[in-house]
Design an enzyme around this catalytic site. Sequence first.
Site, PDB file in Angstrom:
ATOM      1  N   GLU A 148       0.893  -1.158   0.000  1.00 17.14           N
ATOM      2  CA  GLU A 148       0.000   0.000   0.000  1.00 17.14           C
ATOM      3  C   GLU A 148       0.930   1.205   0.000  1.00 17.14           C
ATOM      4  OE1 GLU A 148      -2.751   2.325  -0.074  1.00 17.14           O
ATOM      5  OE2 GLU A 148      -3.572   0.357   0.414  1.00 17.14           O
ATOM      6  N   CYS A 158      -1.463   9.030   3.164  1.00 11.50           N
ATOM      7  CA  CYS A 158      -1.272   8.649   1.762  1.00 11.50           C
ATOM      8  C   CYS A 158      -2.455   9.128   0.933  1.00 11.50           C
ATOM      9  CB  CYS A 158      -1.034   7.167   1.611  1.00 11.50           C
ATOM     10  SG  CYS A 158      -2.121   6.152   2.557  1.00 11.50           S
TER      11      CYS A 158
HETATM   12  P1  NAI Z   1       9.553   4.022   3.994  1.00 11.24           P
HETATM   13  O1  NAI Z   1       8.831   3.358   2.882  1.00 11.24           O
HETATM   14  O2  NAI Z   1      11.031   4.053   3.934  1.00 11.24           O
HETATM   15  O3  NAI Z   1       9.144   3.309   5.373  1.00 11.24           O
HETATM   16  C1  NAI Z   1       7.980   2.542   5.600  1.00 11.24           C
HETATM   17  C2  NAI Z   1       8.367   1.283   6.365  1.00 11.24           C
HETATM   18  O4  NAI Z   1       9.215   0.488   5.567  1.00 11.24           O
HETATM   19  C3  NAI Z   1       9.137   1.554   7.663  1.00 11.24           C
HETATM   20  O5  NAI Z   1       8.731   0.624   8.634  1.00 11.24           O
HETATM   21  C4  NAI Z   1      10.563   1.306   7.247  1.00 11.24           C
HETATM   22  O6  NAI Z   1      11.362   0.937   8.331  1.00 11.24           O
HETATM   23  C5  NAI Z   1      10.399   0.156   6.282  1.00 11.24           C
HETATM   24  N1  NAI Z   1      11.515   0.005   5.338  1.00 11.24           N
HETATM   25  C6  NAI Z   1      12.270   0.987   4.767  1.00 11.24           C
HETATM   26  N2  NAI Z   1      13.204   0.451   3.964  1.00 11.24           N
HETATM   27  C7  NAI Z   1      13.040  -0.897   4.021  1.00 11.24           C
HETATM   28  C8  NAI Z   1      13.701  -2.002   3.408  1.00 11.24           C
HETATM   29  N3  NAI Z   1      14.737  -1.822   2.568  1.00 11.24           N
HETATM   30  N4  NAI Z   1      13.280  -3.245   3.690  1.00 11.24           N
HETATM   31  C9  NAI Z   1      12.229  -3.441   4.526  1.00 11.24           C
HETATM   32  N5  NAI Z   1      11.574  -2.448   5.129  1.00 11.24           N
HETATM   33  C10 NAI Z   1      11.969  -1.182   4.879  1.00 11.24           C
HETATM   34  O7  NAI Z   1       8.967   5.464   4.148  1.00 11.24           O
HETATM   35  P2  NAI Z   1       9.637   6.728   4.890  1.00 11.24           P
HETATM   36  O8  NAI Z   1      11.111   6.729   4.673  1.00 11.24           O
HETATM   37  O9  NAI Z   1       9.139   6.748   6.274  1.00 11.24           O
HETATM   38  O10 NAI Z   1       8.982   7.934   4.086  1.00 11.24           O
HETATM   39  C11 NAI Z   1       9.420   8.223   2.769  1.00 11.24           C
HETATM   40  C12 NAI Z   1       8.243   8.542   1.877  1.00 11.24           C
HETATM   41  O11 NAI Z   1       7.389   7.415   1.767  1.00 11.24           O
HETATM   42  C13 NAI Z   1       7.343   9.640   2.388  1.00 11.24           C
HETATM   43  O12 NAI Z   1       7.834  10.899   2.098  1.00 11.24           O
HETATM   44  C14 NAI Z   1       6.066   9.322   1.660  1.00 11.24           C
HETATM   45  O13 NAI Z   1       6.128   9.839   0.359  1.00 11.24           O
HETATM   46  C15 NAI Z   1       6.048   7.819   1.605  1.00 11.24           C
HETATM   47  N6  NAI Z   1       5.226   7.219   2.671  1.00 11.24           N
HETATM   48  C16 NAI Z   1       3.974   6.781   2.372  1.00 11.24           C
HETATM   49  C17 NAI Z   1       3.154   6.268   3.359  1.00 11.24           C
HETATM   50  C18 NAI Z   1       1.785   5.801   3.064  1.00 11.24           C
HETATM   51  O14 NAI Z   1       0.926   5.832   3.932  1.00 11.24           O
HETATM   52  N7  NAI Z   1       1.491   5.304   1.885  1.00 11.24           N
HETATM   53  C19 NAI Z   1       3.586   6.181   4.755  1.00 11.24           C
HETATM   54  C20 NAI Z   1       4.933   6.628   4.969  1.00 11.24           C
HETATM   55  C21 NAI Z   1       5.700   7.126   3.950  1.00 11.24           C
END
Ligand code: NAI
Length: 712
Positions: free
Chosen positions: A284, A318
Amino acid sequence: PHPALPMPAALYGAQRRNSAGLDLASEATLAMLAQALQESRGRSWQGAPLLAIDAATDAVPQPVLNPADRRETVGTVIEATTIDVEQALVHAQRDGTPWGQCAPSERAACLERAADLLQQAQPELMALLMREAGKSCAAAVAEVREAIDFLRYDAAQLRAGFDNATHAPLGPVVCISPWNFPLAIFTGQVAAALAAGNAVLAKPAEQTPLVAAQAVRLLWQAGVPRAALQLLPGRGETVGAQLVADARVQGVLFTGSTEVARVLQRTLAQRLGADGRPVPLIAETGGQNAMIVDASALPEQVVADVLTSAFDSAGQRCSALRVLCLQDEVADAILAMLQGALAQQQLGRPERLCNDIGPVIDEEARAHIETHIAAMQAHGHRVWRPVPVDRDAIARGSYVAPALIEIERIDQLLREVFGPVLHVLRYRRDGLDALLAQINATGYGLTLGVHTRIDETVARITGAAHVGNLYVNRNMVGAVVGVQPFGGERLSGTGPKAGGPLYLYRLLRRAPVDVLPRALRLAGATPAVQEAPLLRLLREWAQASGQPALADACTRFAAHACHGAAVVLTSVTGERNEYSLHPRAAVLALAAQEPDRLLQLAATLAVGSRAVWPQEAAALLTRLPPALRTAITLVPDWQGAGLPFDVVLHHGTPEEARALAVQLAARPGPTVTLHSVPVGCAVIALERLVVERALSVNTAAAGGNASLMTLA
Ligand code: NAI
Ligand code: MG
């Protein structure tokens, strides 16, 4: 009171109690919350690996700071080590299975007890959400409610028709959640994976381990065995990556950035699940969400809904509105009103009711957003930031003053900007189709808002938009479990929708063949058999050409495809919520044997989709009736970049499936799901060939709430 109007708790009938909110206009409630905040500050909250068996550690706990004011330590966290992750995997695999073997009604009871515990702990959880994640009071109420709703929704689904004889879990499943809904999304993923009978390894976001730890403690208290739910706080690149790469893991649920979703897809493509088939990934991700406002819209209502959609939670949803599209004739008037309304917003500590916009999650996020605003300004875009900022607050917390930025075209935005930044674009009345094309061309497909009093415009936009959630004459955030099943298409996510009737089925290794009719019945519909016209053609051709097995499959698929199904979901008065199934754009059909390819075609036509066939099937194509051929595109090289298919059906060996998964993961663009079955297998999961859409209409917008006025 009126006998035909249920009380709030009974809104969803006897199967599922609605979560309770809090009245933030009541002095007594506010005093109680102030007390809860005080108690929360006095407690030392701890996040740490929560494993099936307590493990000794000499790690030094790290402080978790309040994003609204970094002088405040909310608690401490010990991140999981590689050894913790290994231990958790051993426990999950060895001791996690009994959970999946206990009766569905027992699992349901467990989730319901957890829901009740969360409801009791609402003030405490809200305080933690405000302090750890920078949530406002109202957002914190909604978030705890959403978590409770997920638990009860999944429990209701278990009770409505799960049977361990026909429904088998995947095995150990990893849940990776983001910081923006550290309780609701976390609990939503975990509850679904548990409901389906899986052992869960949950990795919360780095920024918000404390509320996740509290949720796990409550779930344990409710009776979920420790081996069935373990928490592994830590970094995505280490803890998350180790989990996803591990061969014992049989499924991954992820919410976060599109970039990380791709990384996970590539990692999972490297191996197969215990059944020799691809490991399921439910991702998602983000959106480039637009709202279209025409000249018939009520400006006051537009402005109120825009403020909520774009700036609530500092735009860190999101679903949040990113691009407001105003019809030329009304753009100046609405923009002036919007600027005035925005200037009234107050930035500051979210737990103070006088503040409207809280902090963003951390300094990294703040820097990203400010960089974007500065770059837009440097490129000559007009930028308004009318909210005065308190220098002291900014020095202590991660605040971004909300911004309105004028743009001319959506492709001036390169990616999702996850913060309180709203882009405004003007469009000409005769340019609506071009605007819709621009919106679709972003490649995202999460939410879309429409403000208009013209039903034809609603129909036109609904018909053309490729988005998961559409909102008419209302704000476009805050999807309610079971009412606005939530999730996007293409770059925005893989589906199925969270809080929708198909989600649990994706978490099973073995599911019944009639998942779609079951899901629709759960949603309150009586699914009718609708044989798609081209499927009938195929069935008749199969009968005429002596292929009874294919003809039978056509009949079976027709019964199970629920082609064109739509159902109105129970919700509050004044709102109409419709859930519908739509075919995926095109299905790539890969099979070595002719009968398998024809079976794939039957499944494709049953849901109303189109087929993409590789060149080697050219001879078969020429033997089909001409009308059928129109639904099939022959391609010389399916691996070529721009080919439009969004799902792959494959009959073949596990080794082929793995090679295919690697090839698909290497393609640019949206995640393409692979549904691979053994040669000769006549069972195709039709639910993999559809997308779900949710439409939410504020029916009271045009002249009052007619359904209330006509109550018997
Ligand atoms: P992210 O996608 O890096 O983090 C989300 C989750 O994925 C966290 O638990 C993180 O620890 C985990 N994660 C990160 N890299 C990973 C990997 N290589 N392997 C496994 N798990 C991993 O998102 P982040 O850095 O917090 O935010 C970056 C951008 O992502 C935001 O600016 C936004 O655009 C988007 N985002 C979208 C969300 C949504 O609700 N769809 C929620 C949070 C961020
Ligand atoms: Mg990241």
